[in-house]
Design a protein around this motif. Structure first.
Motif, mmCIF file in Angstrom:
data_model
loop_
_atom_site.group_PDB
_atom_site.id
_atom_site.type_symbol
_atom_site.label_atom_id
_atom_site.label_comp_id
_atom_site.label_asym_id
_atom_site.label_seq_id
_atom_site.Cartn_x
_atom_site.Cartn_y
_atom_site.Cartn_z
ATOM 1 N N HIS A 44 44.248 28.460 38.670
ATOM 2 C CA HIS A 44 44.408 27.094 39.160
ATOM 3 C C HIS A 44 45.374 26.994 40.339
ATOM 4 O O HIS A 44 45.651 25.892 40.812
ATOM 5 C CB HIS A 44 44.857 26.171 38.025
ATOM 6 C CG HIS A 44 43.726 25.693 37.186
ATOM 7 N ND1 HIS A 44 42.939 24.624 37.553
ATOM 8 C CD2 HIS A 44 43.220 26.155 36.015
ATOM 9 C CE1 HIS A 44 42.004 24.444 36.635
ATOM 10 N NE2 HIS A 44 42.160 25.364 35.697
ATOM 11 N N ALA A 45 45.864 28.123 40.811
ATOM 12 C CA ALA A 45 46.665 28.114 42.025
ATOM 13 C C ALA A 45 45.803 27.700 43.211
ATOM 14 O O ALA A 45 46.313 27.290 44.251
ATOM 15 C CB ALA A 45 47.268 29.495 42.276
ATOM 16 N N TYR A 46 44.467 27.792 42.999
ATOM 17 C CA TYR A 46 43.532 27.462 44.068
ATOM 18 C C TYR A 46 42.863 26.120 43.741
ATOM 19 O O TYR A 46 41.852 26.058 43.042
ATOM 20 C CB TYR A 46 42.500 28.578 44.221
ATOM 21 C CG TYR A 46 43.173 29.920 44.421
ATOM 22 C CD1 TYR A 46 43.627 30.307 45.670
ATOM 23 C CD2 TYR A 46 43.410 30.768 43.327
ATOM 24 C CE1 TYR A 46 44.285 31.510 45.855
ATOM 25 C CE2 TYR A 46 44.072 31.971 43.497
ATOM 26 C CZ TYR A 46 44.499 32.339 44.766
ATOM 27 O OH TYR A 46 45.164 33.528 44.936
ATOM 28 N N THR A 47 43.488 25.046 44.230
ATOM 29 C CA THR A 47 42.964 23.700 43.952
ATOM 30 C C THR A 47 41.719 23.401 44.771
ATOM 31 O O THR A 47 40.949 22.513 44.431
ATOM 32 C CB THR A 47 44.032 22.630 44.239
ATOM 33 O OG1 THR A 47 44.481 22.789 45.602
ATOM 34 C CG2 THR A 47 45.220 22.790 43.294
ATOM 35 N N ASN A 48 41.545 24.127 45.873
ATOM 36 C CA ASN A 48 40.335 23.984 46.679
ATOM 37 C C ASN A 48 39.683 25.357 46.737
ATOM 38 O O ASN A 48 39.805 26.088 47.723
ATOM 39 C CB ASN A 48 40.684 23.483 48.089
ATOM 40 C CG ASN A 48 39.435 23.107 48.866
ATOM 41 O OD1 ASN A 48 38.466 22.627 48.296
ATOM 42 N ND2 ASN A 48 39.453 23.339 50.164
ATOM 43 N N PRO A 49 38.982 25.752 45.660
ATOM 44 C CA PRO A 49 38.520 27.137 45.515
ATOM 45 C C PRO A 49 37.446 27.534 46.528
ATOM 46 O O PRO A 49 36.724 26.703 47.061
ATOM 47 C CB PRO A 49 37.956 27.158 44.085
ATOM 48 C CG PRO A 49 37.546 25.747 43.825
ATOM 49 C CD PRO A 49 38.552 24.896 44.543
ATOM 50 N N THR A 50 37.372 28.841 46.759
ATOM 51 C CA THR A 50 36.329 29.456 47.564
ATOM 52 C C THR A 50 35.605 30.476 46.683
ATOM 53 O O THR A 50 36.091 30.805 45.590
ATOM 54 C CB THR A 50 36.928 30.147 48.804
ATOM 55 O OG1 THR A 50 37.842 31.160 48.368
ATOM 56 C CG2 THR A 50 37.646 29.137 49.693
ATOM 57 N N PRO A 51 34.458 30.995 47.113
ATOM 58 C CA PRO A 51 33.657 31.869 46.233
ATOM 59 C C PRO A 51 34.402 33.049 45.618
ATOM 60 O O PRO A 51 34.154 33.392 44.466
ATOM 61 C CB PRO A 51 32.537 32.335 47.169
ATOM 62 C CG PRO A 51 32.344 31.192 48.105
ATOM 63 C CD PRO A 51 33.732 30.665 48.353
ATOM 64 N N ILE A 52 35.342 33.655 46.349
ATOM 65 C CA ILE A 52 36.040 34.811 45.781
ATOM 66 C C ILE A 52 36.898 34.422 44.585
ATOM 67 O O ILE A 52 37.193 35.241 43.715
ATOM 68 C CB ILE A 52 36.911 35.513 46.852
ATOM 69 C CG1 ILE A 52 37.337 36.904 46.351
ATOM 70 C CG2 ILE A 52 38.104 34.661 47.242
ATOM 71 C CD1 ILE A 52 38.063 37.739 47.385
ATOM 72 N N ASP A 53 37.288 33.138 44.509
ATOM 73 C CA ASP A 53 38.148 32.687 43.410
ATOM 74 C C ASP A 53 37.440 32.702 42.060
ATOM 75 O O ASP A 53 38.083 32.602 41.012
ATOM 76 C CB ASP A 53 38.702 31.291 43.714
ATOM 77 C CG ASP A 53 39.601 31.295 44.937
ATOM 78 O OD1 ASP A 53 40.286 32.310 45.154
ATOM 79 O OD2 ASP A 53 39.606 30.302 45.689
ATOM 80 N N LEU A 54 36.117 32.839 42.087
ATOM 81 C CA LEU A 54 35.373 33.066 40.851
ATOM 82 C C LEU A 54 35.882 34.325 40.160
ATOM 83 O O LEU A 54 35.865 34.424 38.925
ATOM 84 C CB LEU A 54 33.876 33.196 41.176
ATOM 85 C CG LEU A 54 32.946 33.725 40.085
ATOM 86 C CD1 LEU A 54 32.946 32.793 38.886
ATOM 87 C CD2 LEU A 54 31.536 33.898 40.633
ATOM 88 N N PHE A 55 36.360 35.291 40.962
ATOM 89 C CA PHE A 55 36.810 36.577 40.428
ATOM 90 C C PHE A 55 38.328 36.709 40.413
ATOM 91 O O PHE A 55 38.851 37.779 40.116
ATOM 92 C CB PHE A 55 36.212 37.710 41.274
ATOM 93 C CG PHE A 55 34.715 37.660 41.371
ATOM 94 C CD1 PHE A 55 33.922 38.172 40.355
ATOM 95 C CD2 PHE A 55 34.096 37.071 42.470
ATOM 96 C CE1 PHE A 55 32.545 38.118 40.426
ATOM 97 C CE2 PHE A 55 32.714 37.008 42.556
ATOM 98 C CZ PHE A 55 31.929 37.524 41.533
ATOM 99 N N VAL A 56 39.024 35.630 40.742
ATOM 100 C CA VAL A 56 40.489 35.657 40.715
ATOM 101 C C VAL A 56 40.947 35.110 39.370
ATOM 102 O O VAL A 56 41.117 33.908 39.182
ATOM 103 C CB VAL A 56 41.088 34.843 41.880
ATOM 104 C CG1 VAL A 56 42.614 34.843 41.804
ATOM 105 C CG2 VAL A 56 40.636 35.422 43.211
ATOM 106 N N LEU A 57 41.112 36.002 38.423
ATOM 107 C CA LEU A 57 41.496 35.653 37.060
ATOM 108 C C LEU A 57 42.600 36.600 36.589
ATOM 109 O O LEU A 57 42.664 37.755 37.024
ATOM 110 C CB LEU A 57 40.296 35.773 36.111
ATOM 111 C CG LEU A 57 39.076 34.887 36.368
ATOM 112 C CD1 LEU A 57 37.925 35.346 35.494
ATOM 113 C CD2 LEU A 57 39.402 33.434 36.083
#
Length: 229
Positions: free
Chosen positions: A123-136
């Motif tokens: 949730h550090a990415y409030t405006n997510p981009t496609p790579i954030d699907l894998f940022v866990l």
């Protein structure tokens, strides 16, 4: 395919499963970036931190894939392989069962200390981009992986249905992390379609962590009163 894999060494299996996960990741990021560029005329740029977590997630997903394959080899996970009406019914069952299970898992993370130490990273990415699907967080990746393997353990799904589900899962993941809504409102308000999770639905969750915990549908959020349009 599974029988071919059974003839391979452990090292070869790891390489195959790693390649599979990397290809899926590349396709997901490329497809999502293409959609964003068409709508906003710019291509999202990933930070070094996002890239590192993406790599770690791929390695852990490879381990989960390998574990699932070994569980199948030893009879803990079973599949049916005939293409018939069960393919559709099993897909729908898997789709809804995983949607509910992930809603509960996701909701639980947000309501416990796990959010602060694990899920807050995503949730550090409030405006997510496609790579954030894998940022866990690694523990979250393993948690979702364990949930997935448990689902396959408790029921013998049609193998084709599983492949269809995995494809749909990636499509949903891309759509939910676009940061834009590619589908017009007239589509999203049609019967049945209005119950599906959209980019707007998941983006609202990133901007407001107290609502919209569902993944594929908004049914559970509406049922448990955590839905916000």
């Amino acid at each position: 395919m599974l029988h071919f894999l059974s003839e391979q060494s452990s090292v070869t299996l790891w390489m195959i499963f790693l390649a599979e996960n990397v290809v899926i990741t590349i396709i997901a990021i490329a497809a999502g970036s293409y959609v964003i560029k068409r709508h906003q005329k710019h291509k999202p740029v990933a930070s070094k931190r996002e890239i590192v977590f993406c790599i770690v997630t791929n390695l852990l997903n490879t381990a989960i894939t390998y574990a699932g394959f070994r569980l199948w080899q030893h009879g803990y996970i079973e599949f049916s392989f005939d293409i018939n009406w069960c393919t559709l019914t099993d897909f729908l069952l898997l789709f809804m069962a995983m949607d509910l299970a992930m809603y509960l898992f996701h909701y639980g993370i947000h309501r416990t200390i796990a959010y602060r130490y694990i899920h807050q990273l995503h949730h550090a990415y409030t405006n997510p981009t496609p790579i954030d699907l894998f940022v866990l967080h690694p523990l979250e990746t393993l948690g979702f992986g364990a949930l997935w393997l448990a689902m396959l353990y408790v029921y013998s799904f049609n193998f084709a249905a599983v492949l269809i589900y995995l494809t749909v899962n990636v499509v949903y993941g891309i759509t939910g992390h676009l940061g834009i809504e590619p589908f017009p409102a007239r589509w999203r308000n049609k019967p049945l379609l209005k119950y599906l999770g959209t980019s707007t639905f998941h983006h609202r969750h990133h901007s407001d962590i107290h609502c919209n915990f569902g993944f594929y549908t908004n049914i559970w959020d509406k049922l448990f009163k955590t839905y916000k349009p």
